[in-house]
Scaffold this motif. Structure first.
Motif, PDB file in Angstrom:
ATOM      1  N   MET A   1     -10.143 -82.072  25.268  1.00 25.13           N
ATOM      2  CA  MET A   1     -11.538 -82.358  24.941  1.00 25.13           C
ATOM      3  C   MET A   1     -11.630 -83.400  23.827  1.00 25.13           C
ATOM      4  SD  MET A   1     -13.534 -78.700  25.207  1.00 25.13           S
ATOM      5  CE  MET A   1     -15.098 -79.505  24.856  1.00 25.13           C
TER       6      MET A   1
ATOM      7  N   SER B   1     -31.475 -76.196  21.877  1.00 27.73           N
ATOM      8  CA  SER B   1     -30.032 -76.033  22.089  1.00 27.73           C
ATOM      9  C   SER B   1     -29.299 -77.361  21.922  1.00 27.73           C
ATOM     10  CB  SER B   1     -29.765 -75.446  23.479  1.00 27.73           C
ATOM     11  OG  SER B   1     -30.330 -74.148  23.588  1.00 27.73           O
ATOM     12  N   HIS B   2     -29.917 -78.453  22.366  1.00 27.14           N
ATOM     13  CA  HIS B   2     -29.306 -79.763  22.151  1.00 27.14           C
ATOM     14  C   HIS B   2     -29.207 -80.071  20.659  1.00 27.14           C
ATOM     15  CE1 HIS B   2     -30.220 -81.469  26.438  1.00 27.14           C
ATOM     16  NE2 HIS B   2     -29.124 -80.732  26.395  1.00 27.14           N
TER      17      HIS B   2
ATOM     18  N   THR C   1     -26.353 -78.148  19.125  1.00 28.26           N
ATOM     19  CA  THR C   1     -25.055 -78.745  19.430  1.00 28.26           C
ATOM     20  C   THR C   1     -24.820 -80.008  18.610  1.00 28.26           C
ATOM     21  OG1 THR C   1     -25.062 -77.864  21.689  1.00 28.26           O
ATOM     22  CG2 THR C   1     -23.655 -79.772  21.270  1.00 28.26           C
TER      23      THR C   1
ATOM     24  N   HIS D   1     -21.860 -79.848  15.591  1.00 31.22           N
ATOM     25  CA  HIS D   1     -20.642 -80.632  15.814  1.00 31.22           C
ATOM     26  C   HIS D   1     -20.702 -82.017  15.170  1.00 31.22           C
ATOM     27  CE1 HIS D   1     -18.927 -77.697  18.631  1.00 31.22           C
ATOM     28  NE2 HIS D   1     -20.167 -77.508  19.028  1.00 31.22           N
TER      29      HIS D   1
ATOM     30  N   ASN E   1     -22.864 -78.730  25.763  1.00 28.25           N
ATOM     31  CA  ASN E   1     -21.704 -78.808  24.887  1.00 28.25           C
ATOM     32  C   ASN E   1     -21.593 -80.230  24.323  1.00 28.25           C
ATOM     33  OD1 ASN E   1     -19.922 -80.490  26.549  1.00 28.25           O
ATOM     34  ND2 ASN E   1     -19.697 -78.714  27.894  1.00 28.25           N
ATOM     35  N   PRO E   2     -20.753 -80.454  23.331  1.00 24.07           N
ATOM     36  CA  PRO E   2     -20.698 -81.779  22.692  1.00 24.07           C
ATOM     37  C   PRO E   2     -20.374 -82.921  23.648  1.00 24.07           C
ATOM     38  CG  PRO E   2     -19.556 -80.155  21.348  1.00 24.07           C
ATOM     39  CD  PRO E   2     -19.889 -79.475  22.631  1.00 24.07           C
TER      40      PRO E   2
ATOM     41  N   ASP F   1     -21.184 -83.076  26.772  1.00 22.58           N
ATOM     42  CA  ASP F   1     -22.407 -83.345  27.532  1.00 22.58           C
ATOM     43  C   ASP F   1     -23.309 -84.324  26.778  1.00 22.58           C
ATOM     44  OD1 ASP F   1     -21.956 -81.626  29.753  1.00 22.58           O
ATOM     45  OD2 ASP F   1     -22.626 -79.901  28.597  1.00 22.58           O
TER      46      ASP F   1
ATOM     47  N   TYR G   1     -25.679 -83.277  34.045  1.00 22.44           N
ATOM     48  CA  TYR G   1     -25.509 -81.817  34.146  1.00 22.44           C
ATOM     49  C   TYR G   1     -25.483 -81.383  35.614  1.00 22.44           C
ATOM     50  CZ  TYR G   1     -26.117 -77.013  32.266  1.00 22.44           C
ATOM     51  OH  TYR G   1     -25.961 -75.695  31.892  1.00 22.44           O
TER      52      TYR G   1
END
Length: 350
Positions: A4, A30-31, A34, A38, A210-211, A213, A236
């Protein structure tokens, strides 16, 4: 096998190669979580800016709708809601304050729990049915199953595409690209967002959570700009189909119709909220209990939740942030929910 970290480094290099001054808005708590957790903004070139829009379903519920629930409480009705909603401020207090004073306010995980309470309780029960297109199908499903007569809802469901249309046409935020929320697109599909590219020339990408994405969606947007081909790319694909969830959309259409109403931090947005159709009026708390609350001033003094929700300001621009306003003592709605931009910034920014 590529790790990753290697994939992230490759994407960051490609983003740097294509970097151009751009303001990308996302509309998903949620975005934002993330991105902040991160440190994604710190990985991007300075000219590539990501701002948070109205992506927290709790934050955008206006004071008037909290006041409606407080009026129900005064009538002796049991009010059920999500835990994040308890501390969202109305014009004169919150549901948490009413509960502390003895009101029957109950936290539930969703509308099925609220229906169960109504089935067991010898009292009228109202569910404050908040959320975007992701939670509306669950509400529709329960109402199609004919819940008990002592149950009803206050619909606080809101629609993302009309809010984005409003922001684009207002010109307030000068946004020129969009990261679309994966969970909303799982329901709606991609068609409701296509006009932002075809009519306004805005590059878009539907992103997962996730990062990688997020980084991939930024790269997709920059690639569209490089090629001069604004469209909506589906990053997605593992969850989102172009047509969305047809069954969920059919249920929503059967139960709800679209109306215009204000959001917290926004004036009235055309065609942006869901109200129950006439055949479901017996479960409409506004009709059932003749609720009529006047429009009220949204923001507590000093709070800039409205500009934050519209992508015009950052939490650190607020004089109350991390001082008078914090997760233990939230003043504005953006600090209440864990999906709120201020709450997330409090936890992850320095």
């Amino acid at each position: 096998m590529v790790s990753m970290k290697e994939m992230a480094n490759t994407l960051i290099k490609r983003i740097n190669d294509l970097a151009t001054p751009i303001k990308i808005m996302h509309v998903c708590g949620s975005h934002e979580h993330t991105i902040m957790e991160h440190g994604i903004r710190s990985l991007l070139p300075e000219e590539v800016e990501i701002v948070a829009g109205p992506g927290c379903p709790v934050c955008v519920v206006p004071s008037r709708e909290i006041d409606e629930c407080l009026e129900l409480i005064e009538k002796g009705i049991t009010v059920t809601t999500f835990g994040d909603m308890l501390r969202v401020p109305g014009s004169n207090g919150s549901l948490a304050e009413a509960k502390a004073e003895g009101a029957d306010v109950r936290v539930v995980y969703g509308i099925p729990n609220a229906v169960e309470i109504a089935e067991k309780l010898d009292n009228d029960v109202v569910f404050m049915s908040a959320g975007f297109e992701t939670t509306a199908p669950a509400t529709a499903s329960e109402l199609l199953n004919k819940p008990p007569e002592n149950f009803s809802i206050i619909s606080c469901h809101r629609l993302i595409p009309p809010a984005l249309d409003f922001l684009i046409n207002s010109g307030e935020t000068s946004l020129n690209a969009l990261i679309q929320p994966g969970h909303v697109c799982t329901i709606l599909g991609m068609e409701p967002f296509e006009k932002f590219s075809t009519e306004y020339g805005i590059p878009q990408a539907v992103a997962g959570f996730n990062p990688l994405d997020i980084l991939m969606s930024v790269y997709m947007i920059l690639r569209q700009i490089e090629n001069g081909t604004p469209r909506i790319d589906n990053e997605y694909k593992r969850a989102v189909r172009a047509e969305g969830n047809i069954i969920a959309k059919e249920m929503m259409e059967e139960v709800f119709h679209v109306e215009s109403r204000e959001w917290r931090g926004f004036p009235k947005i055309p065609n942006s909220v869901l109200e129950l159709n006439d055949e479901f009026a017996s479960w409409d708390a506004r009709e059932k209990y003749d609720i009529e609350v006047k429009e009220v001033t949204e923001a507590p003094k000093g709070c800039i939740c409205g500009p934050i929700l519209r992508g015009m300001a950052k939490p650190t621009d607020c004089k109350l942030f991390r001082k008078a306003c914090n997760p233990m003592h939230p003043i504005g709605a953006c600090m209440v929910s864990k999906e709120g931009t201020c709450n997330i910034a409090h936890r992850y920014s320095r």
